[in-house]
Motif scaffolding. Sequence first.
Motif, PDB file in Angstrom:
ATOM      1  N   GLY A   5     -37.967  23.267  56.394  1.00 60.07           N
ATOM      2  CA  GLY A   5     -37.496  22.597  55.194  1.00 60.07           C
ATOM      3  C   GLY A   5     -36.985  23.484  54.089  1.00 60.07           C
ATOM      4  N   VAL A   6     -37.153  24.794  54.204  1.00 65.54           N
ATOM      5  CA  VAL A   6     -36.746  25.696  53.124  1.00 65.54           C
ATOM      6  C   VAL A   6     -35.241  25.630  52.887  1.00 65.54           C
ATOM      7  N   ASN A   7     -34.469  25.405  53.918  1.00 62.93           N
ATOM      8  CA  ASN A   7     -33.008  25.393  53.790  1.00 62.93           C
ATOM      9  C   ASN A   7     -32.424  24.009  53.520  1.00 62.93           C
ATOM     10  N   GLU A   8     -33.278  23.042  53.217  1.00 62.98           N
ATOM     11  CA  GLU A   8     -32.797  21.682  53.014  1.00 62.98           C
ATOM     12  C   GLU A   8     -32.660  21.360  51.527  1.00 62.98           C
ATOM     13  N   VAL A   9     -31.577  20.691  51.168  1.00 58.79           N
ATOM     14  CA  VAL A   9     -31.398  20.152  49.818  1.00 58.79           C
ATOM     15  C   VAL A   9     -31.699  18.661  49.892  1.00 58.79           C
ATOM     16  N   MET A  10     -32.658  18.214  49.092  1.00 61.31           N
ATOM     17  CA  MET A  10     -33.077  16.813  49.149  1.00 61.31           C
ATOM     18  C   MET A  10     -32.092  15.923  48.387  1.00 61.31           C
ATOM     19  N   LEU A  11     -32.063  14.655  48.756  1.00 60.16           N
ATOM     20  CA  LEU A  11     -31.150  13.692  48.144  1.00 60.16           C
ATOM     21  C   LEU A  11     -31.603  13.240  46.758  1.00 60.16           C
ATOM     22  N   PHE A  12     -32.863  13.486  46.422  1.00 59.53           N
ATOM     23  CA  PHE A  12     -33.367  13.064  45.124  1.00 59.53           C
ATOM     24  C   PHE A  12     -32.499  13.652  44.012  1.00 59.53           C
ATOM     25  N   GLY A  13     -32.154  12.834  43.026  1.00 60.57           N
ATOM     26  CA  GLY A  13     -31.376  13.333  41.894  1.00 60.57           C
ATOM     27  C   GLY A  13     -29.986  13.800  42.266  1.00 60.57           C
ATOM     28  N   LYS A  14     -29.462  13.321  43.403  1.00 60.41           N
ATOM     29  CA  LYS A  14     -28.120  13.677  43.879  1.00 60.41           C
ATOM     30  C   LYS A  14     -27.993  15.154  44.241  1.00 60.41           C
ATOM     31  N   GLY A  15     -29.106  15.755  44.682  1.00 61.69           N
ATOM     32  CA  GLY A  15     -29.066  17.144  45.131  1.00 61.69           C
ATOM     33  C   GLY A  15     -29.011  18.128  43.989  1.00 61.69           C
ATOM     34  N   SER A  16     -28.379  19.255  44.231  1.00 60.80           N
ATOM     35  CA  SER A  16     -28.277  20.323  43.237  1.00 60.80           C
ATOM     36  C   SER A  16     -27.382  19.912  42.072  1.00 60.80           C
ATOM     37  N   SER A  17     -27.768  20.331  40.855  1.00 65.12           N
ATOM     38  CA  SER A  17     -26.933  20.046  39.683  1.00 65.12           C
ATOM     39  C   SER A  17     -25.581  20.725  39.794  1.00 65.12           C
ATOM     40  N   PHE A  18     -25.558  21.921  40.381  1.00 62.12           N
ATOM     41  CA  PHE A  18     -24.326  22.706  40.464  1.00 62.12           C
ATOM     42  C   PHE A  18     -23.572  22.470  41.767  1.00 62.12           C
ATOM     43  N   ASP A  19     -24.300  22.342  42.881  1.00 65.19           N
ATOM     44  CA  ASP A  19     -23.655  22.306  44.191  1.00 65.19           C
ATOM     45  C   ASP A  19     -23.742  20.960  44.894  1.00 65.19           C
ATOM     46  N   ASP A  20     -24.341  19.967  44.239  1.00 67.97           N
ATOM     47  CA  ASP A  20     -24.538  18.663  44.870  1.00 67.97           C
ATOM     48  C   ASP A  20     -25.223  18.859  46.230  1.00 67.97           C
ATOM     49  N   LEU A  21     -24.604  18.383  47.302  1.00 65.76           N
ATOM     50  CA  LEU A  21     -25.180  18.534  48.647  1.00 65.76           C
ATOM     51  C   LEU A  21     -24.364  19.505  49.498  1.00 65.76           C
ATOM     52  N   GLN A  22     -23.591  20.357  48.838  1.00 65.02           N
ATOM     53  CA  GLN A  22     -22.728  21.304  49.557  1.00 65.02           C
ATOM     54  C   GLN A  22     -23.532  22.212  50.479  1.00 65.02           C
ATOM     55  N   TYR A  23     -24.748  22.584  50.038  1.00 63.52           N
ATOM     56  CA  TYR A  23     -25.600  23.459  50.848  1.00 63.52           C
ATOM     57  C   TYR A  23     -26.782  22.680  51.417  1.00 63.52           C
ATOM     58  N   ALA A  24     -26.526  21.468  51.870  1.00 62.42           N
ATOM     59  CA  ALA A  24     -27.597  20.564  52.290  1.00 62.42           C
ATOM     60  C   ALA A  24     -28.495  21.162  53.371  1.00 62.42           C
ATOM     61  N   THR A  25     -27.935  22.011  54.234  1.00 69.19           N
ATOM     62  CA  THR A  25     -28.734  22.638  55.284  1.00 69.19           C
ATOM     63  C   THR A  25     -28.767  24.154  55.152  1.00 69.19           C
ATOM     64  N   ASP A  26     -28.385  24.662  54.005  1.00 68.48           N
ATOM     65  CA  ASP A  26     -28.330  26.112  53.791  1.00 68.48           C
ATOM     66  C   ASP A  26     -28.697  26.433  52.340  1.00 68.48           C
ATOM     67  N   ALA A  27     -29.807  25.867  51.874  1.00 66.88           N
ATOM     68  CA  ALA A  27     -30.157  25.894  50.457  1.00 66.88           C
ATOM     69  C   ALA A  27     -30.388  27.294  49.911  1.00 66.88           C
ATOM     70  N   THR A  28     -30.849  28.220  50.756  1.00 60.12           N
ATOM     71  CA  THR A  28     -31.163  29.555  50.265  1.00 60.12           C
ATOM     72  C   THR A  28     -29.925  30.332  49.832  1.00 60.12           C
ATOM     73  N   LYS A  29     -28.728  29.815  50.130  1.00 58.11           N
ATOM     74  CA  LYS A  29     -27.501  30.477  49.699  1.00 58.11           C
ATOM     75  C   LYS A  29     -27.066  30.061  48.298  1.00 58.11           C
ATOM     76  N   MET A  30     -27.765  29.093  47.708  1.00 58.90           N
ATOM     77  CA  MET A  30     -27.410  28.663  46.358  1.00 58.90           C
ATOM     78  C   MET A  30     -27.886  29.697  45.329  1.00 58.90           C
ATOM     79  N   ASN A  31     -27.114  29.838  44.269  1.00 61.66           N
ATOM     80  CA  ASN A  31     -27.458  30.810  43.220  1.00 61.66           C
ATOM     81  C   ASN A  31     -28.349  30.173  42.157  1.00 61.66           C
ATOM     82  N   VAL A  32     -29.479  29.661  42.593  1.00 61.58           N
ATOM     83  CA  VAL A  32     -30.315  28.887  41.667  1.00 61.58           C
ATOM     84  C   VAL A  32     -30.989  29.759  40.609  1.00 61.58           C
ATOM     85  N   LEU A  33     -31.016  31.080  40.805  1.00 62.48           N
ATOM     86  CA  LEU A  33     -31.689  31.965  39.854  1.00 62.48           C
ATOM     87  C   LEU A  33     -30.733  32.565  38.839  1.00 62.48           C
ATOM     88  N   SER A  34     -29.465  32.206  38.904  1.00 65.07           N
ATOM     89  CA  SER A  34     -28.497  32.730  37.925  1.00 65.07           C
ATOM     90  C   SER A  34     -27.613  31.629  37.357  1.00 65.07           C
TER      91      SER A  34
END
Length: 257
Positions: free
Chosen positions: A187-216
């Motif tokens: 589950g680490v690489n999954e983006v959940m549907l809650f809240g329409k996914g990532s604020s920045f990337d939506d569900l673009q990285y739905a199965t590759d979440a660790t590639k999102m720049n969530v710390l910057s």
Amino acid sequence: MENIFFVSMMRSGHHAVLNWYSRNQFQPIRHFNDCRILSGVIIPDPPNLTMFYNGHENKYLLNESHQNHDEWIKISRKTIYSFEERDQEYIEEAANIVHPQKIIYVVRDPINFIASCLKHAEKYPQVEQKLISQMRKRLAIWKNHALKLEEKQTANHSAINFNLWFQHRSYRDNLARLHGFVNQDLGVNEVMLFGKGSSFDDLQYATDATKMNVLSRWETYQQNPNFRSFISLELTEIAERLFGVTYSVAEPPLPLN
């Protein structure tokens, strides 16, 4: 049946942590999302969104019949109640109703938390009142959550540092041991549907979440006046001390009130 509370703020990454926590235990777990107290009973956010986890499976229970819902409930060994934007008094009131065996806080650093809230409100103006207009009140609740990272961590009362959880397998391994299971990083690489996914990337990285720049995320807003108006010296100190996030702009942050 074991009852577990997950406590967090919106746009904190807590759904990702909750998914990981549930999936890696390889037992039937149900999740009541964004709970509230209504007439002395804890209910999930309308439309009564619940989820079911069982190792390699996670299932949104939105269109299931009452019979199927009852079957999922019958076989579940744990129930997770997640709470968003709730202060300590509210959590204590909820705890007096269902008596949880565990209370787990999930906390993201304040700088990226604020940036994600701003981004989400830009994309979905209907949440601006909830996320931005009440930001100072929300940050007071966030601070209370964050300081729990400095308290003694036990299996019954703990806080998860989202930044460390996202960055380090060793941190996730240690969390799993604390809570009595073996981390296999399901589950680490999954983006959940809650809240329409990532604020920045939506569900673009739905199965590759660790590639999102969530710390910057904050770098997008570092010169934004609205963003800067929420940053205080206290927040920058907590961000660096607890999360290792160093905030720097051309002008210093606002002084403490």
